[in-house]
Design an enzyme around this catalytic site. Structure first.
Site, PDB file in Angstrom:
ATOM      1  N   GLN A 104       0.843  -1.199   0.000  1.00  0.00           N
ATOM      2  CA  GLN A 104       0.000   0.000   0.000  1.00  0.00           C
ATOM      3  C   GLN A 104       0.880   1.252   0.000  1.00  0.00           C
ATOM      4  O   GLN A 104       0.370   2.359  -0.041  1.00  0.00           O
ATOM      5  CB  GLN A 104      -0.893  -0.006   1.246  1.00  0.00           C
ATOM      6  CG  GLN A 104      -1.846  -1.194   1.276  1.00  0.00           C
ATOM      7  CD  GLN A 104      -2.620  -1.316   2.578  1.00  0.00           C
ATOM      8  OE1 GLN A 104      -2.105  -1.099   3.663  1.00  0.00           O
ATOM      9  NE2 GLN A 104      -3.878  -1.672   2.460  1.00  0.00           N
ATOM     10  N   ASP A 107       6.378   4.561  -1.894  1.00  0.00           N
ATOM     11  CA  ASP A 107       7.731   5.104  -1.791  1.00  0.00           C
ATOM     12  C   ASP A 107       8.774   4.404  -2.646  1.00  0.00           C
ATOM     13  O   ASP A 107       9.925   4.845  -2.718  1.00  0.00           O
ATOM     14  CB  ASP A 107       8.178   5.102  -0.321  1.00  0.00           C
ATOM     15  CG  ASP A 107       7.995   3.737   0.339  1.00  0.00           C
ATOM     16  OD1 ASP A 107       8.256   2.715  -0.310  1.00  0.00           O
ATOM     17  OD2 ASP A 107       7.593   3.700   1.525  1.00  0.00           O
ATOM     18  N   HIS A 122      -1.384   1.389  -4.509  1.00  0.00           N
ATOM     19  CA  HIS A 122      -1.690   2.825  -4.462  1.00  0.00           C
ATOM     20  C   HIS A 122      -0.774   3.656  -5.348  1.00  0.00           C
ATOM     21  O   HIS A 122      -0.714   4.867  -5.201  1.00  0.00           O
ATOM     22  CB  HIS A 122      -1.641   3.327  -3.013  1.00  0.00           C
ATOM     23  CG  HIS A 122      -2.709   2.735  -2.143  1.00  0.00           C
ATOM     24  ND1 HIS A 122      -2.717   2.843  -0.768  1.00  0.00           N
ATOM     25  CD2 HIS A 122      -3.812   2.025  -2.462  1.00  0.00           C
ATOM     26  CE1 HIS A 122      -3.774   2.210  -0.282  1.00  0.00           C
ATOM     27  NE2 HIS A 122      -4.448   1.707  -1.281  1.00  0.00           N
ATOM     28  N   CYS A 133      -1.657  15.010 -21.892  1.00  0.00           N
ATOM     29  CA  CYS A 133      -1.074  14.208 -22.986  1.00  0.00           C
ATOM     30  C   CYS A 133      -0.482  12.899 -22.492  1.00  0.00           C
ATOM     31  O   CYS A 133      -0.086  12.054 -23.295  1.00  0.00           O
ATOM     32  CB  CYS A 133      -0.034  15.022 -23.754  1.00  0.00           C
ATOM     33  SG  CYS A 133       1.542  15.192 -22.882  1.00  0.00           S
ATOM     34  N   THR A 192       0.429  -3.176   8.607  1.00  0.00           N
ATOM     35  CA  THR A 192      -0.858  -2.599   8.219  1.00  0.00           C
ATOM     36  C   THR A 192      -1.920  -3.121   9.174  1.00  0.00           C
ATOM     37  O   THR A 192      -1.880  -4.267   9.600  1.00  0.00           O
ATOM     38  CB  THR A 192      -1.243  -2.940   6.767  1.00  0.00           C
ATOM     39  OG1 THR A 192      -2.596  -2.540   6.532  1.00  0.00           O
ATOM     40  CG2 THR A 192      -1.120  -4.417   6.459  1.00  0.00           C
ATOM     41  N   SER A 193      -2.873  -2.257   9.482  1.00  0.00           N
ATOM     42  CA  SER A 193      -3.942  -2.672  10.396  1.00  0.00           C
ATOM     43  C   SER A 193      -5.073  -3.359   9.629  1.00  0.00           C
ATOM     44  O   SER A 193      -6.074  -3.750  10.222  1.00  0.00           O
ATOM     45  CB  SER A 193      -4.479  -1.456  11.140  1.00  0.00           C
ATOM     46  OG  SER A 193      -4.861  -0.475  10.208  1.00  0.00           O
ATOM     47  N   ASN A 215       2.115  -6.936  13.198  1.00  0.00           N
ATOM     48  CA  ASN A 215       1.622  -5.557  13.307  1.00  0.00           C
ATOM     49  C   ASN A 215       1.560  -5.169  14.776  1.00  0.00           C
ATOM     50  O   ASN A 215       1.253  -5.994  15.626  1.00  0.00           O
ATOM     51  CB  ASN A 215       0.233  -5.443  12.665  1.00  0.00           C
ATOM     52  CG  ASN A 215      -0.145  -3.996  12.392  1.00  0.00           C
ATOM     53  OD1 ASN A 215       0.640  -3.259  11.778  1.00  0.00           O
ATOM     54  ND2 ASN A 215      -1.301  -3.575  12.856  1.00  0.00           N
TER      55      ASN A 215
HETATM   56 ZN    ZN Z   1       1.390  17.061 -21.562  1.00  0.00          ZN
END
Ligand code: ZN
Length: 242
Positions: A104, A107, A122, A133, A192-193, A215
């Site tokens: 999720q 980074d 994500h 474009c 993650t929860s 966790n």
């Molecule tokens: Zn563009």
């Protein structure tokens, strides 16, 4: 046998591990947990709106300068390095024992650690595109822009390839994640929860032998896990992956 030793044993006997991770995987790299105690929500008084409002597709359209002020200050950690959790997962993949990392996080640290099959539910701050474009841009283009990054081809706003609040998930990574989990013999959920959509519907796909949760806090799926470890994930994986 301690829980950590048990985890080490399960991992060493596994043939097809899938890891599903959240913000807790990157906290040891200095990236705050968005929803954690010291996460971004604590800082919201610095801005004119809450993080959830600012990090929405609607806000980006209405106020791109406000969006990017927040985004560049709070969402980008350019000097962050992979930690021992990322490195351990990359090692398991190299050894042929792990088939996918589903994350999720946005980074890019799993790839920086050497993981190849990374399913980013994500999106990623490293990928950006022109809203008109479709021209592609890297992170440096965003950071080097004074205010709002503007496409050099068509002068429209460039946006991160990240799922913002109010936007739906892309179908392709979600389907890949479902497929990976349904074929796994071990599912490790970490950092993650399991409360953020679509974590729940993905975890339900698991049909394998061992379901493990690492966790710090409780999750709605604790009752289904064979093993629950409430320690920092970087410490756990450093011990369990040898
Ligand atoms: Zn563009």
């Amino acid at each position: 046998m301690t829980d950590l030793e048990r985890l080490r044993e399960i991992i060493s006997g596994a043939k097809n591990i899938v890891f599903f991770g959240g913000a807790g995987v990157s906290t040891a790299s200095g990236i705050p947990d968005f929803r954690g105690d010291e996460g971004l929500y604590e800082k919201e008084n610095k801005y004119d709106a809450s993080p959830e409002e600012i990090l929405s597709g609607r806000y980006l359209l209405r106020n791109p300068a406000g969006f990017y002020r927040y985004y560049k200050n709070e969402m980008i950690y350019k000097s962050a390095k992979p930690n021992e959790a990322h490195l351990a997962l990359a090692k398991l993949e190299r050894e042929g024992r792990l088939s996918a990392v589903i994350t999720q996080n946005i980074d890019g640290l799993h790839q920086a650690a050497g993981s190849v099959n990374v399913i980013e539910l994500h999106g990623s701050v490293l990928r950006n595109y022109c809203t008109r474009c479709g021209a592609a841009y890297g992170l440096d283009f965003i950071l080097d822009s004074d205010d709002v990054p503007i496409c050099t081809e068509c002068k429209s706003v460039v946006r991160p390839n990240v799922i913002l609040y109010g936007e739906g998930l892309e179908t392709q990574p979600f389907c890949k994640a479902e497929l990976a989990i349904s074929g796994a013999d071990v599912l490790i959920v970490g950092g993650t929860s399991l409360t953020v959509y679509p974590a729940a519907s993905l975890v339900r796909r698991f049909r394998g032998e061992h379901f493990i949760i690492i966790n710090k806090t409780e999750t709605p799926y604790d009752a289904y896990a064979d093993l629950i470890i409430r320690e920092p994930i970087a410490d756990v994986l450093r011990f369990a992956v040898t």
